[in-house]
Design a protein around this motif. Structure first.
Motif, PDB file in Angstrom:
ATOM      1  N   MET A 523       0.827  -1.226   0.002  1.00  0.00           N
ATOM      2  CA  MET A 523       0.126   0.065   0.100  1.00  0.00           C
ATOM      3  C   MET A 523       1.008   1.215   0.091  1.00  0.00           C
ATOM      4  O   MET A 523       0.553   2.304  -0.742  1.00  0.00           O
ATOM      5  N   ALA A 524       1.822   1.100   0.871  1.00  0.00           N
ATOM      6  CA  ALA A 524       2.646   2.598   0.905  1.00  0.00           C
ATOM      7  C   ALA A 524       3.259   2.783  -0.449  1.00  0.00           C
ATOM      8  O   ALA A 524       3.472   3.848  -0.905  1.00  0.00           O
ATOM      9  N   ALA A 525       3.921   1.769  -0.952  1.00  0.00           N
ATOM     10  CA  ALA A 525       4.542   1.747  -2.356  1.00  0.00           C
ATOM     11  C   ALA A 525       3.575   2.236  -3.491  1.00  0.00           C
ATOM     12  O   ALA A 525       4.017   3.253  -4.312  1.00  0.00           O
ATOM     13  N   SER A 526       2.310   1.685  -3.405  1.00  0.00           N
ATOM     14  CA  SER A 526       1.375   2.125  -4.338  1.00  0.00           C
ATOM     15  C   SER A 526       0.950   3.716  -4.140  1.00  0.00           C
ATOM     16  O   SER A 526       0.807   4.305  -5.078  1.00  0.00           O
ATOM     17  N   VAL A 527       1.108   4.168  -2.779  1.00  0.00           N
ATOM     18  CA  VAL A 527       0.738   5.653  -2.792  1.00  0.00           C
ATOM     19  C   VAL A 527       2.082   6.339  -3.162  1.00  0.00           C
ATOM     20  O   VAL A 527       1.652   7.538  -3.906  1.00  0.00           O
ATOM     21  N   VAL A 528       3.163   5.926  -3.208  1.00  0.00           N
ATOM     22  CA  VAL A 528       4.418   6.738  -3.655  1.00  0.00           C
ATOM     23  C   VAL A 528       4.094   6.795  -5.240  1.00  0.00           C
ATOM     24  O   VAL A 528       4.534   7.706  -5.849  1.00  0.00           O
ATOM     25  N   LEU A 529       3.925   5.527  -5.659  1.00  0.00           N
ATOM     26  CA  LEU A 529       3.651   5.311  -7.333  1.00  0.00           C
ATOM     27  C   LEU A 529       2.651   6.497  -7.605  1.00  0.00           C
ATOM     28  O   LEU A 529       2.804   6.901  -8.809  1.00  0.00           O
TER      29      LEU A 529
END
Length: 551
Positions: A523-529
């Motif tokens: 989820m955190a990586a998705s938000v950054v992306l």
């Protein structure tokens, strides 16, 4: 002599993208066709057997997969058109504070990685999500919602650009004669927009039917589309002939749809002008369209906001633990950290951007040159269709073709670091071409003739006439290409090296393994992306040329 030299130069220029598309697209697709139509012979070697495709189609599971793909794509297309039409009007015909921000916000889902889209929608409908009470998690409704979320921007953009250039005078004349706003919409506006609406619906259906990450994340193992079935047959079951046969069927269906879309694009729109009228302030009659646009914006924003909030919640408290975990490898699932995967994605996207931009600029220049003979015009139309072929084949099929075609000398490129950027560049190429072609086609050729008559050579004419007009769309095309490449998952999932995964691939690997830390890190990586993509799209919208830029 000068004219002959110019023609030879144009031929040489055309040969560059033809060669690239031939080697890195036609060859892999041909290899895929070979796997589907030529089967192993009993005595060794292979034999031509078109019946193998029919055998695959006769499987009960194949029938269920095909039907699921068709009906979900159809329903998602209808819903996307219904939601997108009012938003297209509001965002391209009306003037209000924050219009550019809203337009960019509604465009972001289209260039988000499909894995991120699937995860965002799942967070909304999960039991702990804001719509968890509807019990939609793991249902076909969730998949349709994800497809609509991803594709509504196509309708807004395509129809909005046509609406932006629509002549107001026929509608004003009908209103002056006593026609109600609904009558004007039904009898004047919609008929004029019919080519754009049908074209947008066709493209949305195409994208829904070939969706990969959305169905993979939201459908799991229970529901499968043609795209995810190809992936399953290839990656998990190692049934390459069956995957190739299914890819062949999908490619034929998609190419047939593209032919229809191409004919619809060719329909003349007599009421569309090259000059774009200034947007007007909203009136009382625009309240329903404004309300529908607000609803669409809310439906688009809800998954993204839910994903962002969930990424900072850990064990029931506010925490940045999942973002700190980006420096790790997700409980050993990845050979590198998630942060390293992001950096790899950025490097690959940069390479894919300059590749697609260089090829797209050459293609757009070639297909928009003024020609006088019918034979040359037909040849140019054939070339235009040839260069759009990557849009007619799914990214999964392309990645599959790369695996089986580029594995032996002199094209043994499976270990090459350029393979992933090339695949992503081919996926982004049609978007670059469709961004640049309308702009170059709108340049009056008499300007080039005037520059030539004043002594300017071909390069000087190109710089002073074409480049002066096309530099903003060129930067916008670069932004689109970068965003699409950054989130590309279908082809990349086949050919990326385990030691250098892109961020979308890393996110899917985290999601496919249980564990709260893996899910939270994803989820955190998705938000950054998503934030990175939103910034790029915001810059692209500032560079947009009114009246152009439809897909």
């Amino acid at each position: 002599m000068t004219r002959i030299a110019g023609r030879l130069g144009l031929v040489a220029l055309t040969a560059v993208p033809v060669l690239v598309v031939g080697v890195f697209f036609v060859l892999p697709v041909a290899a895929m066709l070979e796997r589907g139509l030529w089967v192993p012979a009993p005595g060794g070697g292979t034999t031509f057997s078109p019946g193998a495709v029919l055998d695959v189609l006769a499987r009960p599971r194949t029938g269920r997969v095909l039907w699921f793909t068709v009906w979900t794509a159809s329903v998602a297309t209808v819903v996307a058109v219904v939601l997108g039409l009012p938003a297209a009007y509001v965002l391209h015909r009306l003037s209000f504070p924050g219009r550019a921000v809203v337009r960019a916000a509604l465009l972001v889902p289209f260039v988000l990685p499909t894995v991120v889209v699937g995860l965002a929608v799942r967070q909304v409908i999960a039991p702990s999500g804001p719509l968890g009470f509807l019990d939609l998690d793991g249902t076909p409704v969730a998949i349709v919602a994800g497809l609509v979320f991803f594709n509504v921007a196509v309708v807004i953009r395509t129809v909005g650009v046509a609406w932006e250039g629509l002549d107001r005078r026929p509608g004003e004349a009908a209103a002056a004669l006593g026609a109600s706003p609904f009558t004007v919409l039904r009898t004047v506006t919609l008929p004029a927009l019919r080519p754009a609406i049908v074209s947008a619906a066709s493209v949305v259906f195409l994208f829904c039917a070939t969706a990969f990450g959305v169905v993979l994340v939201l459908g799991g193992v229970r529901y499968s589309s043609v795209e995810t079935e190809i992936y399953l047959l290839t990656a998990d079951l190692l049934d390459l002939p069956a995957a190739a046969a299914l890819s062949l069927v999908q490619m034929l269906a998609v190419v047939a749809l593209l032919v229809v879309v191409g004919r619809l694009r060719a329909v003349p729109e007599q009421t569309v002008r090259r000059t774009v009228a200034a947007p007007t302030r909203p009136s009382r009659r625009d309240v329903p369209a404004l309300a529908c646009t607000g609803l669409t914006l809310g439906l688009v924003a809800l998954p993204v906001l839910t994903l962002a909030i969930s990424s900072v919640r850990h064990d029931g408290t506010w925490s940045l633990a999942y973002y700190r975990a980006l420096s790790g490898s997700g409980e050993g699932l990845l050979q590198v950290s998630v942060a390293d995967a992001l950096m790899a994605s950025l490097r690959i996207a940069v390479d894919a951007t300059w590749m697609s931009l260089a090829l797209g600029a050459i293609i757009a220049f070639v297909v928009t040159r003024q020609v006088r003979t019918r034979a040359v015009r037909r040849l140019r139309a054939v070339l235009d269709g040839f260069f759009m072929l990557p849009l007619g084949v799914s990214a999964v099929t392309l990645g599959f073709g790369f695996l089986i075609a580029l594995d032996s000398p002199p094209l043994d490129l499976r270990a090459s670091p350029l393979l992933v950027p090339i695949a992503q560049a081919l996926v982004a190429l049609p978007l670059v071409v469709r961004t640049l072609v309308p702009v170059l086609a709108g340049i009056d050729d008499r300007q080039r003739q005037a520059a030539a008559s004043l002594g300017a050579g071909p390069l000087r004419t190109l710089a002073t006439v074409d480049l002066a007009v096309v530099w903003r769309p060129l930067l916008a095309a670069a932004g689109f290409s970068f965003a699409v490449s950054l989130g590309e998952f279908g082809a990349t999932s086949f050919i990326v090296r385990p030691a250098e995964p892109t961020l979308p691939v890393a996110i899917y690997r985290l999601l496919s393994h249980p564990g709260a830390l893996n899910y939270g890190t994803a989820m955190a990586a998705s938000v950054v992306l998503a934030i990175t993509t939103a910034v790029v799209i915001g810059l692209v919208e500032r560079l947009r040329v009114p009246g152009t830029g439809a897909w």
